[in-house]
Design an enzyme around this catalytic site. Structure first.
Site, mmCIF file in Angstrom:
data_model
loop_
_atom_site.group_PDB
_atom_site.id
_atom_site.type_symbol
_atom_site.label_atom_id
_atom_site.label_comp_id
_atom_site.label_asym_id
_atom_site.label_seq_id
_atom_site.Cartn_x
_atom_site.Cartn_y
_atom_site.Cartn_z
ATOM 1 N N CYS A 206 23.699 10.123 -13.986
ATOM 2 C CA CYS A 206 24.214 9.471 -15.220
ATOM 3 C C CYS A 206 25.456 9.558 -15.431
ATOM 4 O O CYS A 206 26.293 8.571 -16.051
ATOM 5 C CB CYS A 206 23.142 10.153 -16.426
ATOM 6 S SG CYS A 206 23.131 9.272 -18.049
ATOM 7 N N HIS B 137 17.736 8.795 -14.252
ATOM 8 C CA HIS B 137 17.410 10.337 -14.292
ATOM 9 C C HIS B 137 16.725 10.704 -13.610
ATOM 10 O O HIS B 137 15.469 10.823 -13.647
ATOM 11 C CB HIS B 137 17.595 11.749 -15.577
ATOM 12 C CG HIS B 137 18.417 11.429 -16.197
ATOM 13 N ND1 HIS B 137 19.268 12.938 -16.243
ATOM 14 C CD2 HIS B 137 18.948 10.504 -17.582
ATOM 15 C CE1 HIS B 137 20.387 12.507 -16.781
ATOM 16 N NE2 HIS B 137 19.938 11.071 -17.896
ATOM 17 N N GLU C 179 15.883 12.669 -11.652
ATOM 18 C CA GLU C 179 15.168 14.473 -11.806
ATOM 19 C C GLU C 179 14.354 14.526 -13.246
ATOM 20 O O GLU C 179 12.968 15.188 -13.135
ATOM 21 C CB GLU C 179 16.228 15.774 -12.002
ATOM 22 C CG GLU C 179 16.826 15.292 -13.734
ATOM 23 C CD GLU C 179 17.693 14.371 -13.615
ATOM 24 O OE1 GLU C 179 17.796 13.654 -13.289
ATOM 25 O OE2 GLU C 179 18.439 14.685 -15.096
#
Lengths: 203, 271
Positions: free
Chosen positions: A79, A182, A184
């Site tokens: 990001c 993202h 994650e």
């Protein structure tokens, strides 16, 4: 076992990145220590927030990131961490210098759509890469951003996303890979991508 | 293509034993629905796009327990997590994000001091500042308020409430939504107090008026009871995401089945 250093430059939810990497069984540490970053097998530049604060806080680690880039050590920008690797960024009325690993600029998303671009969007692969193993056209990832990377060359783009316009979702040069979404926070597919990164660090 | 999001909301009541998910009808009469971490895992498997935790006790004594719940959840569930309830300073925002939340939702503290939104946005980015707005219908035609025609043809406006729906503020919800956008909120979590817990459908008038008036995503909340309600909130209400609680907690619908129905209604969702 690959050792991954997550650079702590004061921004973002680093814990989730760490926990997601641990899911892939790699060893990982959130660190603000250049020595540790140098010794790691791979580096992650995480981050959410503003370009100006980001590049200021990251400057302490600039040399290590360049060294990794020169030595073919895998680096993953997530990001804002991805955006900071471009040549420059425009925020408000300011022109700000980035790391210039990938040539291009970071500019605002057009406002004919709601901004920030928040949510799960599909990506379209434009090139093969070990980081995209097991990831297909149309797979969904979680995005949250108001700016995008306008790369100078299409050769640096591995995957695109569409939100009003087409913009790069995954970029790469040599051993460096940047993702606008993202991983994650992108469930199974996100973990798959991080797993690929860990494999990439081992090879 | 960007998908419409389905977000289960967990109203968490905190105690010494860790925390329980409860769901109320019109903000009162709370029923217990389960352990927040386990429920989060279930929703993650069921293709929830995000999760929202609301600490409904919202007292500072319980803050640490909430952060523990957030920590445990973010270790197991890799989708975005929003946490709200009683957050009133940038220090508390920071602690919540550091515990593993991706966004914080702020209502009462933002009404008291709108600059908390701009400070939070400047420090942590707009994307993690969610402005929660609890709105209630006022059946009166008052000057300087955005008048909306309700389903029954009567006109009125929407008033902002704080303190978990206990305190009327006199503020017009549609105007307030524009203001929070200017202050730097990245998203609006819009709850209809009239519809909350009733499973009779979202407040389409409220959702549509707010969504068309701002250029940030709006999450519709309150009233989602069957798939058709979600279809209406997306199509007529122009919502970017729908939040619901009871419909999922008591397994009336799985998120997967709900999404299948949405897809059949030409709504783009992640399946």
């Amino acid at each position: 076992m690959a050792k991954i250093a997550i650079i702590d430059y004061g921004l973002g939810n680093l814990r989730s990145v760490k926990k997601a990497i641990e899911k892939t069984t790699a060893k990982t540490e959130i660190t603000d220590n250049n020595e540790k970053i140098r010794k790691a097998d791979g580096i992650i530049i995480p981050g959410v927030g503003a370009f100006e604060d980001g590049i200021k806080n990251l400057s302490k680690y600039r040399e290590e990131i360049y060294r990794a880039f020169e030595n073919d050590k895998p680096v993953l920008g997530i990001c804002l961490g991805m955006q900071l690797t471009l040549t420059k960024g425009y925020e408000g009325n300011k022109e700000l210098k980035g790391l210039d690993i990938i040539q291009g600029e970071v500019i605002s998303l057009p406002t004919q759509k709601k901004v920030p671009h928040i949510g799960w969007n599909s990506i379209k692969l434009t090139q093969n890469h070990p980081l995209l193993k097991g990831i297909g056209n149309g797979d969904y990832f979680y995005f949250v951003h108001s700016y995008y990377t306008n790369t100078a060359s299409e050769r640096d783009v591995l995957a695109e996303c569409r939100y009003g316009i087409n913009f790069p979702a995954v970029i790469s040069r040599k051993n460096y890979v940047g993702v606008q979404f993202h991983p994650e926070k992108s469930g199974k597919k996100g973990i798959q991508l991080l797993k690929n990164f860990v494999e990439y660090c081992k090879s | 293509m960007l998908t419409k999001r389905i977000i289960p909301c967990l109203d968490v009541k905190l105690g010494k034993e860790g925390g329980k998910v409860v769901k109320g009808v019109e903000f009162e009469d709370l029923k217990e629905a389960g352990n927040p971490v386990e429920l989060s895992k279930r929703y993650n498997k069921d293709l929830a796009d995000e999760l929202v935790f609301l600490d409904i006790t919202a007292s500072s004594d319980n803050r640490k327990t909430m952060l523990d719940v957030v920590k445990k959840t973010s270790e197991e569930v890799f989708i975005p997590l929003t946490v709200g309830g009683g957050i009133s300073s940038t220090e508390e925002i920071k602690k919540t994000l550091r515990a593993g939340a991706d966004k914080v939702s702020i209502n009462t503290a933002a009404v008291k001091d709108p600059n908390l939104l701009s400070k939070g946005a400047r420090l942590f980015g707009s994307q993690c500042i969610v402005s929660a707005i609890d709105a209630k219908r006022r059946y009166e035609e008052k000057e300087n308020k955005n008048l909306v025609e309700f389903e029954d043809g009567r006109k009125g406006w929407f008033e902002v409430y704080t303190y978990g729906g206990r305190e009327p503020t006199g503020k017009d919800a549609i105007k307030w939504a524009s203001e929070v956008e200017k202050k730097g909120a990245g998203e609006i979590l819009l709850t209809s107090m009239d519809k909350d817990g009733k499973k009779s459908g979202y407040d389409i008038g409220l959702t549509k008026n707010v969504s068309e008036n701002v250029n940030i995503p709006v999450i519709a909340s309150g009233g989602g009871g069957n798939p058709q309600h979600f279809v209406e909130a997306f199509k007529k209400g122009k919502a970017d995401a729908c939040l619901a609680a009871s419909i999922f907690h008591y397994k009336e619908y799985s998120i997967k089945n709900l999404k299948k129905e949405l897809k059949e209604n030409d709504i783009n969702v992640r399946i």
